[in-house]
Design a protein around this motif. Structure first.
Motif, mmCIF file in Angstrom:
data_model
loop_
_atom_site.group_PDB
_atom_site.id
_atom_site.type_symbol
_atom_site.label_atom_id
_atom_site.label_comp_id
_atom_site.label_asym_id
_atom_site.label_seq_id
_atom_site.Cartn_x
_atom_site.Cartn_y
_atom_site.Cartn_z
ATOM 1 N N CYS A 286 14.995 10.355 -58.701
ATOM 2 C CA CYS A 286 15.421 11.226 -57.603
ATOM 3 C C CYS A 286 14.292 12.184 -57.244
ATOM 4 N N GLU B 271 13.754 15.080 -57.994
ATOM 5 C CA GLU B 271 13.307 15.962 -59.072
ATOM 6 C C GLU B 271 12.184 15.346 -59.897
ATOM 7 N N HIS C 88 17.068 7.794 -62.976
ATOM 8 C CA HIS C 88 18.504 7.883 -63.252
ATOM 9 C C HIS C 88 19.045 6.494 -63.523
ATOM 10 N N CYS D 65 20.940 17.058 -64.159
ATOM 11 C CA CYS D 65 19.857 17.024 -63.174
ATOM 12 C C CYS D 65 20.307 17.806 -61.939
ATOM 13 N N CYS E 248 19.955 17.276 -58.979
ATOM 14 C CA CYS E 248 20.351 16.435 -57.845
ATOM 15 C C CYS E 248 21.848 16.151 -57.842
HETATM 16 ZN ZN LIG Z 1 18.324 13.671 -60.303
#
Ligand SMILES: [Zn+2]
Length: 450
Positions: free
Chosen positions: A263, A265, A270, A328, A330
């Protein structure tokens, strides 16, 4: 999860990707029980395996119960195909239900065949779409699919995951770099690429040779796969700067499919296989299950929990990974990971996958003048765009005066059969081989030692 509903564009499948841990466990446990019962009902191999371990299928109700199930190796599947059997021991669906066959490299260097039913294909697309969405791909994006379509999942099957997501996907394949650059540059809209990171570096070089400024091509998104290159310090930045693009990392395997993506980040990929596969971490030497906690490193073992044609049951990957379970930003709740080492030791030269076994096969044709022992020491981060340093043991009775000619002959054969240039050094027999399993590929730039 209400606030997520106002930002539906953040996820491909919000309800699955933001599942609370306890809910995910319930989903996985339910699927696992069904899968084990199915495996045992349809595969004599799996039935015998559980019987021999004294395990009844209905005793495997939770992921933790898998500890009672023996591991399987990819080689068991490959070996069971050696006599010409299409899919071998882990085939659980009848051929009438299987509509696609892909192959994966496998540890033996021989392609191992994998079957997919229509449902497997739909599931593959769903997993892949989660990963690609995390990587920033959206409907309306134009993506050049520049993987090998010959047998491997990275070609056709991954192509179809981009279609599942809704991207305008161009099946370009490998090679034809000049044509690719011309086509990309000829489009008004920015484009993306699905490729190995090595190829992105190579393509920038080709552009330079053609007098094309890479940044002028409009290649703004890189979805990279097949190598750990993006994790090499400075490598991602080099690609992003060369093209003026955003580069994201992905992970998948031929057996499971394209399942995990990075993602925004950029803190690991993931796991996107929720509901389709479960991962355990083990100590690669003892086989003991390791706690699945933030920062843990271990070999990943996969079990399919929703797969019809070629399910896996505790298959050892021989990939070492580190997992991250901290939340996370996200919003995805699945664990994240990074691959530390792929023990299959494949390396990539100018976009061509090279397996140590293939090198060995070439060398064995020169026996008894060589022992068949060899080692590749890669001393720089990818890409490998220089002659590959290949150290080979000469037989003892080959006089030193003939070494130079023999080295040339080896290099010629490697070039002809494996399509890469090797810088061959001959050494005395016994220099490389030890009692331990010999490591064929040493990446000294990462601190790996012989
Ligand atoms: Zn993430």
């Amino acid at each position: 999860m209400a606030h997520h509903a106002t930002m539906p564009e953040r996820f491909w499948n919000e309800s699955i990707e933001t599942l609370a841990p306890a809910e995910r466990r319930r989903l996985e446990d339910g699927h696992l029980s069904e899968q084990i019962a199915y495996n045992v009902a349809t595969s004599p191999f799996y039935r015998t395996r559980l019987d021999a371990a004294g395990v009844r299928p209905d005793e495997i109700r939770h992921v933790e119960d898998l500890v009672r199930v023996p591991f399987m190796e990819k080689s068991e599947i490959a070996d069971s195909q050696a006599d010409g059997t299409l899919l071998g021991v882990n085939q659980c669906a009848p051929l009438e239900s299987i509509v696609r066959i892909q192959a994966t490299g496998g540890t033996t260097g021989q392609p191992m065949r994998i079957g997919l039913t229509r449902r497997d294909i739909a599931d593959y697309g769903e997993m892949g779409a989660r990963a690609l969405w995390a990587m920033g791909c959206r409907p309306g994006d134009i993506v050049f699919e520049c993987m090998n379509f010959n047998l491997y999942s990275g070609g056709l099957s991954d192509h179809l995951t981009f279609e599942t997501l809704g991207a305008a996907t161009i099946p370009f394949g490998v090679g034809h770099s000049e044509r690719l650059l011309t086509m990309m540059a000829g489009l008004k809209d920015p484009v993306g690429i699905w490729a190995t990171p090595t190829y992105a570096v190579r393509l920038a070089e080709v552009a330079g040779q053609l007098g094309i400024e890479p940044r002028s091509v409009g290649l703004r998104r890189g979805y990279f796969s097949g190598e750990a290159g993006l994790q090499v310090p400075g490598y991602r930045e080099r690609i992003e700067e060369a093209w003026g693009m955003v580069a994201r990392d992905q992970y998948g395997t031929g057996e499971l499919g394209l399942h995990s993506g990075e993602c925004e980040e950029r803190n690991g990929v993931h796991f996107g296989g929720t509901g389709y596969a479960v991962a355990e971490l083990i100590d690669p030497d003892s086989g003991d299950v390791l706690p699945f906690v933030d920062g843990q490193q271990g070999e990943v073992v996969y079990t399919s929990i929703r797969r019809e044609a070629s399910p896996l049951m505790r298959m050892r990957s021989h990939d070492l990974m580190q997992v991250f379970t901290a939340p996370c930003p996200c919003g995805r709740t699945s664990f994240r990971f990074r691959i530390l080492a792929r023990s299959d030791e494949m390396f990539i030269v100018k976009g061509v996958n090279v397996f140590p076994l293939s090198v060995q096969v070439v060398l064995m044709k020169l026996a008894p003048r060589v022992t068949g022992e060899f080692r590749v020491v890669i001393d720089r981060p990818p890409p490998i765009d220089y002659p590959v340093p290949l150290t080979v043991e000469a037989a003892r009775d080959v006089p030193a005066a003939q070494h130079q000619a023999l080295a040339r002959e080896i290099a010629t054969r490697i070039q002809a059969e494996l399509n890469f240039t090797a810088a061959v050094t001959l050494v005395e027999p016994g220099t490389i081989a030890t009692e331990r399993k010999t490591r064929r590929v040493i990446r000294s730039y990462r601190g790996e030692v012989v």
